[in-house]
Design a protein around this motif. Structure first.
Motif, PDB file in Angstrom:
ATOM      1  N   TYR A 275       0.825  -1.242  -0.060  1.00 57.63           N
ATOM      2  CA  TYR A 275       0.040   0.096   0.124  1.00 57.63           C
ATOM      3  C   TYR A 275       0.829   0.987   0.046  1.00 57.63           C
ATOM      4  CZ  TYR A 275      -3.315   3.456   1.598  1.00 57.63           C
ATOM      5  OH  TYR A 275      -4.057   4.667   1.583  1.00 57.63           O
ATOM      6  N   ASP A 276       0.994   2.029  -1.155  1.00 57.60           N
ATOM      7  CA  ASP A 276       1.528   3.261  -1.231  1.00 57.60           C
ATOM      8  C   ASP A 276       0.794   4.654  -0.906  1.00 57.60           C
ATOM      9  OD1 ASP A 276       3.486   5.056  -2.074  1.00 57.60           O
ATOM     10  OD2 ASP A 276       3.008   4.680  -4.297  1.00 57.60           O
ATOM     11  N   VAL A 277       0.988   4.984   0.230  1.00 50.70           N
ATOM     12  CA  VAL A 277       0.132   6.229   0.896  1.00 50.70           C
ATOM     13  C   VAL A 277       0.709   7.497   0.151  1.00 50.70           C
ATOM     14  CG1 VAL A 277      -0.661   7.123   2.820  1.00 50.70           C
ATOM     15  CG2 VAL A 277      -0.046   4.912   2.976  1.00 50.70           C
ATOM     16  N   ILE A 278       0.010   7.746  -0.635  1.00 53.48           N
ATOM     17  CA  ILE A 278       0.446   8.953  -1.506  1.00 53.48           C
ATOM     18  C   ILE A 278       0.131  10.405  -1.107  1.00 53.48           C
ATOM     19  CG2 ILE A 278       1.120   7.704  -3.454  1.00 53.48           C
ATOM     20  CD1 ILE A 278      -1.271   8.516  -4.995  1.00 53.48           C
ATOM     21  N   ASP A 279      -1.112  10.363  -0.354  1.00 58.23           N
ATOM     22  CA  ASP A 279      -1.967  11.707  -0.104  1.00 58.23           C
ATOM     23  C   ASP A 279      -2.519  11.334   1.327  1.00 58.23           C
ATOM     24  OD1 ASP A 279      -1.568  13.917  -1.858  1.00 58.23           O
ATOM     25  OD2 ASP A 279      -2.693  12.593  -3.457  1.00 58.23           O
ATOM     26  N   LEU A 280      -3.044  12.370   1.907  1.00 56.46           N
ATOM     27  CA  LEU A 280      -3.955  12.383   3.108  1.00 56.46           C
ATOM     28  C   LEU A 280      -5.286  12.325   2.588  1.00 56.46           C
ATOM     29  CD1 LEU A 280      -3.218  12.753   6.180  1.00 56.46           C
ATOM     30  CD2 LEU A 280      -3.963  15.158   6.151  1.00 56.46           C
ATOM     31  N   TRP A 281      -5.819  11.039   2.186  1.00 57.13           N
ATOM     32  CA  TRP A 281      -7.066  10.878   1.797  1.00 57.13           C
ATOM     33  C   TRP A 281      -8.336  11.242   2.514  1.00 57.13           C
ATOM     34  CZ3 TRP A 281      -6.853  10.151  -3.300  1.00 57.13           C
ATOM     35  CH2 TRP A 281      -5.916   9.565  -3.818  1.00 57.13           C
ATOM     36  N   SER A 282      -7.983  11.676   4.002  1.00 57.79           N
ATOM     37  CA  SER A 282      -9.052  11.862   4.738  1.00 57.79           C
ATOM     38  C   SER A 282      -9.418  13.444   4.453  1.00 57.79           C
ATOM     39  CB  SER A 282      -8.682  11.535   6.139  1.00 57.79           C
ATOM     40  OG  SER A 282      -7.575  12.427   6.507  1.00 57.79           O
ATOM     41  N   ASP A 283      -8.699  14.012   3.789  1.00 57.56           N
ATOM     42  CA  ASP A 283      -8.985  15.477   3.451  1.00 57.56           C
ATOM     43  C   ASP A 283     -10.181  15.173   2.428  1.00 57.56           C
ATOM     44  OD1 ASP A 283      -9.171  18.038   2.202  1.00 57.56           O
ATOM     45  OD2 ASP A 283      -7.163  18.431   2.342  1.00 57.56           O
ATOM     46  N   PRO A 284     -11.465  15.785   2.443  1.00 56.10           N
ATOM     47  CA  PRO A 284     -12.412  15.823   1.459  1.00 56.10           C
ATOM     48  C   PRO A 284     -12.263  16.306   0.277  1.00 56.10           C
ATOM     49  CG  PRO A 284     -13.319  16.704   3.679  1.00 56.10           C
ATOM     50  CD  PRO A 284     -11.646  16.501   3.728  1.00 56.10           C
ATOM     51  N   ALA A 285     -11.154  17.168   0.076  1.00 57.73           N
ATOM     52  CA  ALA A 285     -10.754  17.714  -1.100  1.00 57.73           C
ATOM     53  C   ALA A 285      -9.988  16.515  -2.014  1.00 57.73           C
ATOM     54  CB  ALA A 285      -9.822  19.100  -1.198  1.00 57.73           C
ATOM     55  N   LEU A 286      -9.777  15.726  -1.345  1.00 63.87           N
ATOM     56  CA  LEU A 286      -8.755  14.363  -1.918  1.00 63.87           C
ATOM     57  C   LEU A 286      -9.459  13.142  -1.846  1.00 63.87           C
ATOM     58  CD1 LEU A 286      -5.275  15.057  -0.486  1.00 63.87           C
ATOM     59  CD2 LEU A 286      -6.079  15.466  -2.629  1.00 63.87           C
ATOM     60  N   GLY A 287     -10.154  12.852  -0.856  1.00 63.81           N
ATOM     61  CA  GLY A 287     -10.884  11.615  -0.681  1.00 63.81           C
ATOM     62  C   GLY A 287     -12.448  11.762  -1.100  1.00 63.81           C
ATOM     63  N   GLY A 288     -12.884  12.909  -1.293  1.00 65.85           N
ATOM     64  CA  GLY A 288     -14.237  13.249  -1.534  1.00 65.85           C
ATOM     65  C   GLY A 288     -15.177  12.318  -0.837  1.00 65.85           C
ATOM     66  N   ASP A 289     -16.429  11.912  -1.450  1.00 62.35           N
ATOM     67  CA  ASP A 289     -17.313  10.936  -0.678  1.00 62.35           C
ATOM     68  C   ASP A 289     -17.169   9.596  -0.804  1.00 62.35           C
ATOM     69  OD1 ASP A 289     -18.028  10.918  -3.493  1.00 62.35           O
ATOM     70  OD2 ASP A 289     -20.052  10.706  -3.292  1.00 62.35           O
ATOM     71  N   TRP A 290     -15.968   9.097  -1.292  1.00 61.87           N
ATOM     72  CA  TRP A 290     -15.660   7.714  -1.539  1.00 61.87           C
ATOM     73  C   TRP A 290     -14.857   7.188  -0.292  1.00 61.87           C
ATOM     74  CZ3 TRP A 290     -10.580   6.631  -1.669  1.00 61.87           C
ATOM     75  CH2 TRP A 290      -9.816   7.462  -2.096  1.00 61.87           C
ATOM     76  N   TYR A 291     -14.081   8.406   0.240  1.00 60.13           N
ATOM     77  CA  TYR A 291     -13.219   7.612   1.139  1.00 60.13           C
ATOM     78  C   TYR A 291     -13.668   7.038   2.389  1.00 60.13           C
ATOM     79  CZ  TYR A 291      -9.331   7.710   4.914  1.00 60.13           C
ATOM     80  OH  TYR A 291      -8.686   7.468   5.705  1.00 60.13           O
ATOM     81  N   ARG A 292     -13.360   6.175   3.011  1.00 58.07           N
ATOM     82  CA  ARG A 292     -13.570   5.580   4.203  1.00 58.07           C
ATOM     83  C   ARG A 292     -12.456   5.214   5.223  1.00 58.07           C
ATOM     84  NH1 ARG A 292     -17.415   0.879   2.688  1.00 58.07           N
ATOM     85  NH2 ARG A 292     -16.950   0.097   4.731  1.00 58.07           N
ATOM     86  N   ARG A 293     -12.356   5.643   6.356  1.00 53.22           N
ATOM     87  CA  ARG A 293     -11.082   5.337   6.880  1.00 53.22           C
ATOM     88  C   ARG A 293     -11.271   3.722   7.425  1.00 53.22           C
ATOM     89  NH1 ARG A 293      -6.022   6.458   8.467  1.00 53.22           N
ATOM     90  NH2 ARG A 293      -5.523   5.404  10.401  1.00 53.22           N
TER      91      ARG A 293
END
Length: 533
Positions: A275-293
């Protein structure tokens, strides 16, 4: 429109109207031109109603023969019809295939799956995609479509269609599970660069995109290589793919999407999952409505290894007890290590300093006030911004020039002429967690960099940081130009992929490979009147 309002309105819209709207959206993502030949006017209407505007549909005419001496593959009984199809459409190749029927599923139109049984391909195109007479026909279809060649199709509707490739892969494989296609942002993204370096090392690469591109223009970039497969996430069948690979390899997860959970669902013999962590996906500007912790935590817990692109992303993994290796972004030495050609025609001329930025121009992290401040501080200078222009932005001074999206290969001609490379980012947890690709590319072009005090840039020679962005710009403007050769050596993708291989333990191929070719073949979007053959 706010996401909550979309969710409220969508159930009220009839399925067929929503499907028509989504087909229009889908047409913008499709990058293959296909001419379909069917037997009845009813089937013509059905295919026209359910396929994107890159498809043309009609009845197969009689007579006609293709130019040259094309290569015949598969079922010989289909060859006369395939010859007529090429003659009628001018396509580079024609395929006969079992297909399911184009149809409405839920609220979207679904393109048919294909299982080719025969093909007729010009020798020139066979050479272009590196094909051979014993190739898997499904793989050949996808390679040719990915390379931008126009295709003709004679479908035979069947209830049993197997659209999967079954040709064996004899070298180690790198599977990149990415967010966007390999050509997105001009082909310069992290996943794309890792994939291209893996091809150079002799790996077979499968590049999977979760979504299409949202760029306003199609640059027509095509990445062509015998060992490169490009697929959408809804097309790939991971068990079949893994079964084809005799020597296993690496699965690199670039985005923590639920659609990719199969990659870490069970131990895979001979495979390493990273798993290559490339961004702070928890930021809504990046993870949008699809991100789930909870989904990201599954990737963090179950992957064989975890790497991060910036030190500020290490706590994301540490929260579930995982150790990480920091592998920053880098620079493509083949692109940025060459001398630039003539100055591009759209590069503004002038005697004052030239300040430049290339990259994404959307998101809350871009500091438009800082861009304007640079332009106002040096009114005799020019500020150029390269990237897809945002739909909305604040008014900018007249010496700020938006040049639009460029292919990665075109960037050095611009960047090498900058006096200062700008990184006008707002300082936030999200930007501290970014490893800015453009910084490495500025340095490789011998351009000093002005940046805010982001922790990911600590200790980098040639980067001048200040909480007052104009102070950083002034420091960079008066500084000597960085050593290009040193930047290329220290920050190459060759070195980064070497670190990735060491972190994951994947076995390298015994022989190096060839670099991918990049060609420009934009897709054709036909008008409604042009779509009927």
């Amino acid at each position: 429109m706010p996401m909550w309002l979309k969710r409220l309105i969508r159930p009220l819209v009839p399925d067929r109207i929503m499907a028509r709207y989504r087909l229009h959206q889908h047409s913008r993502q499709v990058r293959s031109n296909v001419d379909v030949f069917v037997s009845s006017d009813r089937e013509v209407r059905r295919w026209l109603a359910t396929t994107p505007d890159t498809y043309r549909v009609g009845a197969l005419p009689g007579g006609g023969a293709p130019r040259g001496d094309p290569v015949a593959l598969g079922d010989a009984s289909r060859l006369p019809a395939l010859r007529r199809a090429i003659a009628a459409s001018g396509a580079s190749a024609a395929f006969a295939a079992l297909t399911d029927r184009p149809r409405l599923v839920g609220r979207r139109r679904v393109e048919p799956s294909l299982q080719p049984s025969a093909a007729l391909v010009s020798a020139e195109v066979m050479a272009d995609v590196g094909a051979g007479e014993g190739d898997d026909l499904t793989g050949l279809w996808h390679r040719m479509a990915g390379a931008g060649h126009r295709l003709a199709l004679i479908p035979e509707v069947s209830a049993e269609v197997d659209p999967r490739r079954h040709d064996p892969i004899e070298v180690p494989v790198v599977v990149v599970l990415a967010a966007v296609p390999i050509h997105d942002v001009g082909g310069g993204g992290r996943g794309a660069q890792i994939a291209l370096e893996a091809l150079r090392r002799g790996f077979h690469v499968v590049f999977v995109a979760l979504a299409g591109t949202h760029e306003s223009v199609d640059l027509g970039l095509r990445f062509v290589h015998l060992r490169l497969e490009q697929q959408r996430a809804d097309q790939v069948h991971l068990p079949t793919l893994l079964a084809r690979a005799a020597r296993g390899g690496l699965i690199l997860v670039e985005v923590p999407a639920p659609a990719y959970l199969d990659a870490v669902a069970a131990p895979l013999e001979g495979w390493s999952v990273c798993y290559d962590v490339i961004d702070l996906w928890s930021d809504p500007a990046l993870g949008g409505d699809w991100y789930r912790r909870d989904v990201e935590e599954r990737f963090l817990r179950q992957a064989d290894s975890v790497v991060v692109s910036a030190p500020d992303l290490m706590p994301v993994a540490a929260a579930v007890g995982r150790e990480t290796v920091v592998i920053p972004n880098a620079v493509n030495a083949d692109v940025f290590g060459v001398e630039p050609g003539p100055a591009p025609e759209d590069l503004p001329r002038g005697d004052g300093p030239l300040f430049g930025y290339h990259g994404s121009l959307y998101g809350d992290w871009l500091d438009w006030e800082a861009v304007a401040a640079v332009a106002e501080r040096w009114p005799e200078g020019r500020v150029v911004l390269i990237g897809d222009p945002p739909a909305r932005r604040r008014p900018l001074p007249g010496n700020v020039h938006l040049l639009g999206l460029k292919a990665q290969a075109d960037l050095p001609a611009y960047v090498c002429r900058f006096d200062v490379g700008l990184l006008p980012f707002v300082v936030s947890p999200t930007t501290h967690a970014v490893s800015p690709l453009k910084v490495f590319e500025y340095l490789a072009c011998g351009v000093p960099v002005a940046a805010p005090p982001l922790r990911s840039l600590d200790g980098m020679d040639g980067v001048y940081r200040s909480a007052e962005f104009l102070v950083a710009v002034e420091s960079a403007l008066s500084a000597p130009r960085p050593d290009r050769s040193r930047a290329l050596e220290e920050h190459s993708w060759e070195r980064r992929v070497e670190d990735l291989i060491a972190a994951t333990g994947v076995v390298q191929p015994q022989s190096p490979g060839e670099p991918a070719r990049v060609v420009v073949r934009p897709v054709i979007h036909w008008s409604r009147s042009e779509r009927r053959l």
